[in-house]
Write an enzyme that holds these catalytic residues in place. Structure first.
Site, short mmCIF file in Angstrom:
data_model
loop_
_atom_site.label_atom_id
_atom_site.label_comp_id
_atom_site.label_asym_id
_atom_site.label_seq_id
_atom_site.Cartn_x
_atom_site.Cartn_y
_atom_site.Cartn_z
N CYS A 36 -1.14 5.05 -1.67
CA CYS A 36 -2.14 4.10 -2.24
C CYS A 36 -3.38 4.55 -1.91
O CYS A 36 -3.54 5.72 -0.85
CB CYS A 36 -2.15 2.63 -2.10
SG CYS A 36 -2.55 2.19 -0.25
N ALA A 43 -4.56 4.40 1.95
CA ALA A 43 -3.71 5.41 2.76
C ALA A 43 -4.41 6.55 2.57
O ALA A 43 -4.60 7.29 3.61
CB ALA A 43 -2.35 5.49 2.13
N ARG A 46 0.37 8.93 11.29
CA ARG A 46 0.00 10.44 10.81
C ARG A 46 0.03 11.46 12.06
O ARG A 46 -0.41 10.86 13.23
CB ARG A 46 -0.90 10.71 9.81
CG ARG A 46 -0.72 10.30 8.34
CD ARG A 46 -1.84 10.33 7.60
NE ARG A 46 -2.45 11.58 7.33
CZ ARG A 46 -1.87 12.53 6.45
NH1 ARG A 46 -0.79 12.51 5.93
NH2 ARG A 46 -2.68 13.74 6.40
N HIS A 86 -8.94 9.91 -1.19
CA HIS A 86 -9.60 11.09 -0.51
C HIS A 86 -11.09 11.03 -0.86
O HIS A 86 -11.92 11.24 -0.11
CB HIS A 86 -8.77 12.25 -0.86
CG HIS A 86 -7.32 12.26 -0.52
ND1 HIS A 86 -6.60 13.09 -1.35
CD2 HIS A 86 -6.59 11.45 0.32
CE1 HIS A 86 -5.16 12.85 -0.61
NE2 HIS A 86 -5.32 12.00 0.42
#
Lengths: 459, 536
Positions: B55, B58, B89, B189
């Site tokens: 999503c 994230a 991550r 992003h």
């Protein structure tokens, strides 16, 4: 230092959780649903929830975790997620052909107030649920409870499928709680040894500890079948192993299907296992087989053999209430000293129970189980009163490294070691394995630290 | 197998509506010179179809802001989102400097409860920011919205602005990155990068010293990739002023406008930042790729060509000449065992393209590839940008309007210089996408799902399949080795020259592991009893 900003001085926090000792409800619902045969869990929310839960479960179990999502968009968030869920149910039954779809909600769908029973009813009327197939559900808003309550809620969703025909099936329902697939297998083995025919739900053994054979089965052989769940309403009784994970489902069967229940602790450690075996014996009206008494004796033997290394060693623990209660009792029973205990899962009864279990110790244990009962606080406690051993999930390795304390990985999630799926920690054999892990951690440290003059071959 | 038949077989099980939609996202590559067929990408995921995507939260908190060590990242929401993005991550960071701050090992959350959902969470957020400030006194505090925050209408930006003003010495800003926005991580992003550009870039006028100073955009230092690229840049005498956002710190973002070139690794996650840095500050950008030894060499040469200094051009050649023999030695050693094998790559917004380079160097053929969250330009090249339709989901993601900065705009190259460089073969603002680099009749599939992945593996039997953790074990159950190209399965780095060596060895290990030969027991191979022991 990896946690270099954690100060020794403890200041009270009311709003900020740092390094939580819990996660959110939906992942528990997803894990529980995987323990139903032919079941595809479905996350009714935006697709990130599902991606996160699948990733976390995959990293822990090292097995494929399939689950659908309603993939909410901004529009669905405004107008409601009914259309998304109806389409998802249709697509899942068509493409993946599960026996059961287990829908759980998220903070998103709960905030907008999507009504699951109504949507599932509509799916049924619209013919989106093929004949003979099932949809079960649980409400799991992420802003209530924790992953533990999410598990419990989905277990209750399973119990809601139970039917009462009036003819008893002679079986005992056992709700194992959020334990490893190997633990569920061990509970079945113990029940078999005692001679009690059980319906275990959920049951992830065979599903999340599967073989590698060149074949991928989205729905492996294991899991509680729908027929078993339906039959649970005719069982002679239910044993719920753990108040937090399992009691609600058992009480539901008690109230709605008149199947009486008893809530026990998770059978971890000597005494909790004793109580479980004793309860099974009483229910079945049989005597405990010698084989099981032999296993118990082996655990007692190991405790006496290892006792000198356990005696008065201080332990800090983080994890989930049902597990921690049994573990703290176990540690006290072998003369170790649980010193600091945190669980992010709310429930005042937990702290009370831990205090009761540690009442005989010559000091007061630090225990907390609310929003700020996190690993940041646990670390601060440790800085103020150091311990000899840490027990908990992989996130504790950061404290372990900074403070140079040995860590026994136990609980969820374990992201950096393997084997937990295959070796049980419930039952007497599980107790032996736990003690082996604890002893190895302590003695490896002793071997590392002993000066050359007193370095020992025989220990 | 004929790709058209494969496509038909895959679609045959879908309900008609799903089949129509998926058909547009599954493309048989018939790329000809200057012409690539159109693929549908960056569209909604179909409910109930098991996607690889995550999503917006994230993409924003996890991917872009996750790797910055000295900002306190507070997730405003129930506990899960913060928990799942806590250290999962593999962004490595170097916080070894004596006074370095590093909050990446911490998870901060407002852990919203039902009363916060009912009565609003602004007060709790304010208190949480205060508690974080009192405990840590960081340079920056970022706030990330989760799904319910947008729905109940908490004004996180107002709270952030209020606290920033109150503290005076701590930059507090927020991200409206609710998980339901957009169609994938990609929207996150964009939201993250916009806020970094708005609240950080340009705040610090002192960049790193160096004659050849660049920013590396879209490199996240998974498994230490960024460290290896930095090693190469250093060796060449090139200064990496700021990486967006692997191994990054607050000050690096703040001084990003002082570099003289932006080198873009992951086009998908950051091309718009490169554009904005050019418009506002006059810094040109080029596409680079450090995945694959020859691609890394090419990228270093492009950077040297941009600066045009003979000394640098020669130094870069020296470095390549020095590094290459070790890479080639390993490639030659491994290649007899990998030559002719096939790979499938379904990952990210650039890796499914970049990693084809490494497989090529091993003599392996990529027979199918696709992105998880990329847009059409990442498949077909930037020439499609003017024709892209903005749909309802994209419209909700803010596009910053940027103008040349009155004080700080300074074109690094004149129009003539840029033109001359372009004529000598250095392409600015250029990316041709994945499709032109793939063979004819290969299959390009956007947002591949679990069912299609299984079908593809069954029908085409690749020697290796690359995706993420969620796909790892369903593929391996089929007896096909699976390589994670998000987390690298604890491996890496795979960038640069040392990374290429690591990757060659890793792929050799995977495709030639003995374990794939153990799938069947002897009695399963030969179930018929043909003899019996004669035990007297």
């Amino acid at each position: 230092m990896l946690l270099r900003h954690t100060p020794q001085e403890i200041t009270e926090r009311h709003a900020l959780t740092i390094n939580p000792a819990k996660t959110c409800q939906p992942i528990g619902a997803m894990y529980a649903a995987l323990g139903v045969h032919g079941c595809l869990p479905h996350s009714h929310g935006s697709q990130g929830c599902c991606a996160y839960h699948r990733s976390a479960l995959t990293r822990h179990y090292k097995e494929p975790i399939s689950a659908g999502t309603s993939s909410f968009t901004e529009g669905a968030s405004v107008f409601g997620g009914q259309a998304n869920l109806l389409q998802a149910i249709d697509n899942m039954f068509t493409v993946y052909e599960p026996e059961v779809v287990a829908v759980h909600t998220t903070c998103l769908s709960e905030t907008i107030g999507d009504d699951l029973p109504q949507i599932i009813d509509k799916a049924t009327k619209d013919g989106k649920i093929p004949k003979g197939k099932h949809v079960i559900y649980a409400n799991t808003p992420s802003y209530v409870g924790s992953h533990v309550t999410g598990f419990s809620n989905m277990v209750k969703g399973m119990a809601m499928k139970a039917e009462t025909t009036g003819v008893k099936n002679g079986k005992v329902n056992v709700i194992p709680g959020w334990v490893e697939p190997a633990d569920m297998e061990e509970i079945k083995r113990l029940s078999g040894l005692i001679g009690v025919d059980i319906i275990l739900f959920p049951d992830t053994s065979g599903i999340l500890n599967g073989p590698l054979s060149g074949e991928y089965k989205m729905f492996p052989e294991g899991g509680t079948t729908m027929a078993e769940l339906q039959s649970a309403g005719d069982s002679i009784g239910t044993l719920a192993l753990g108040e937090w994970c399992s009691a609600d489902g058992a009480r539901y069967l008690d109230t709605n299907n008149k199947v009486p229940c008893r809530v026990l602790d998770m059978p971890i450690g000597l005494m909790a296992t004793d109580r479980f075996v004793d309860a099974m014996r009483i229910i079945a009206g049989v005597s405990v087989p010698e084989e099981l008494s032999h296993e118990r004796g082996q655990l007692v033997d190991i405790i006496s053999d290892m006792h000198q290394y356990f005696f008065h060693k201080k332990v800090a623990l983080a994890g989930d209430p049902d597990q921690l209660i049994s573990m703290v009792e176990f540690l006290v029973s072998i003369d170790m000293c649980p010193t600091h205990v945190v669980s992010g899962t709310p429930g005042k009864a937990f702290a009370k129970r831990i205090r009761e279990l540690t009442a005989g110790l010559p000091y007061e244990v630090n225990v907390k189980c609310d929003q700020t009962a996190d690993m940041f606080l646990l670390h601060q406690w440790i800085k103020n009163e150091p311990v000899d051993l840490l027990i908990g999930n992989s996130y504790l390795k950061y404290i372990a490294r900074d403070e140079d304390i040995p860590l026994v990985r136990w609980g969820f999630p374990i992201l950096d070691r393997q084997g937990h799926q295959y070796f049980p920690t419930v039952g007497y054999k599980g107790g032996i394995r736990l003690l082996e892990k604890i002893l190895n951690a302590l003695l490896d440290r002793k071997d590392r630290d002993d000066p050359e003059q007193s370095f020992e071959l025989v220990m | 197998m004929d790709p058209a038949a494969i496509k038909e077989e895959m679609l045959s099980k879908y309900p008609p509506k799903v089949a129509r939609k998926r058909a547009k996202q599954i493309m048989i590559n018939e790329a000809l010179e200057n012409e690539t067929p159109e693929i549908t990408a960056n569209v909604r995921t179909i409910p109930g179809i098991i996607t690889m995507r995550g999503c917006t939260y994230a993409g924003c908190k996890g991917v872009i802001m996750g790797p910055t060590r000295d900002i306190v990242n507070i997730t405003h929401g129930p506990i899960g989102c913060g928990f799942y993005s806590w250290l999962t991550r593999r962004n490595q960071t170097d916080a070894t400097a004596p006074d370095a701050q590093n909050y990446m090992t911490y998870c901060f959350s407002t852990d919203m409860q039902d009363k916060d959902i009912i009565f609003g969470g602004e007060k709790k957020l304010e208190a949480a920011i205060q508690e974080a400030y009192d405990l840590f006194h960081p340079k920056g505090i970022c706030v990330f919205a989760t799904c319910p925050v947008g729905l109940i209408g908490d004004d996180i930006h107002a709270v952030a602005a209020k606290m920033k003003k109150k503290f005076g010495d701590c930059n507090v800003f927020a991200f409206s990155c609710e998980g339901y926005k957009g169609v994938s991580q990609s929207a996150g992003h964009h939201i993250a990068n916009n806020q970094v550009f708005r609240h950080l870039v340009g705040a610090e006028d002192e960049g790193k010293p160096g004659k050849y100073c660049i920013n590396l955009l879209g490199e996240y230092n998974i498994g230490g990739d960024g460290f290896e690229i930095d090693r190469l840049l250093n060796k060449c005498g090139i200064t990496n002023n700021a990486t967006f956002s692997g191994n990054s710190s607050y000050d690096q973002f703040a001084s990003a406008h002082t570099a003289d070139l932006n080198a873009v690794m992951c086009h998908r996650s950051i091309n718009y930042v490169a554009d904005m840095l050019e418009v506002k500050y006059g810094i040109p950008w080029i596409k680079v790729n450090f995945i694959g030894a020859s691609a890394a060499a090419k990228s270093l040469r492009k950077i040297a060509q941009y600066f045009g200094d003979q000394e640098l051009i020669e130094r870069v050649e020296e470095v390549i000449a020095e590094e290459m023999p070790a890479v080639q030695a390993v490639a030659e050693e491994v290649r007899p065992r990998t030559e002719g094998k096939t790979a499938m790559l379904f990952v990210g917004g650039s890796r499914a393209h970049h990693y084809q380079e490494l497989f090529k160097e091993l003599g392996m053929k990529t027979i199918s590839a696709g992105y998880e969250f990329a847009h059409r330009d990442d498949y077909e090249g930037r020439h499609v940008l003017p024709g892209l339709k903005v749909d309802a989901d994209s419209r909700n993601i803010e596009e910053l309007e940027v103008e040349a900065d009155e004080a700080l705009y300074s074109p690094r190259k004149s129009e003539e210089e840029l033109k001359a460089l372009a004529e000598s073969g250095l392409d600015f603002k250029s990316y041709d996408g994945m499709i032109p680099d793939m063979d004819e009749k290969t299959m390009v599939i956007d947002d591949l799902n679990q069912y299609e992945a299984e079908k593809m593996v069954e029908m085409l039997k690749p020697d290796i399949f690359c995706a993420g953790i969620k796909e790892k074990f369903s593929i391996q159950k089929l007896g096909i080795p699976m390589k994670q190209l998000h987390s690298y399965d604890s491996g890496g780095p795979y960038a640069g020259f040392k990374g290429a060596i690591n990757f060659y060895r890793e792929i050799d290990r995977l495709v030639n592991s003995k374990v794939w030969g153990y799938m069947k027991a002897p009695w399963q191979e030969n179930p018929e009893l043909s003899a019996t022991y004669v035990w007297e």
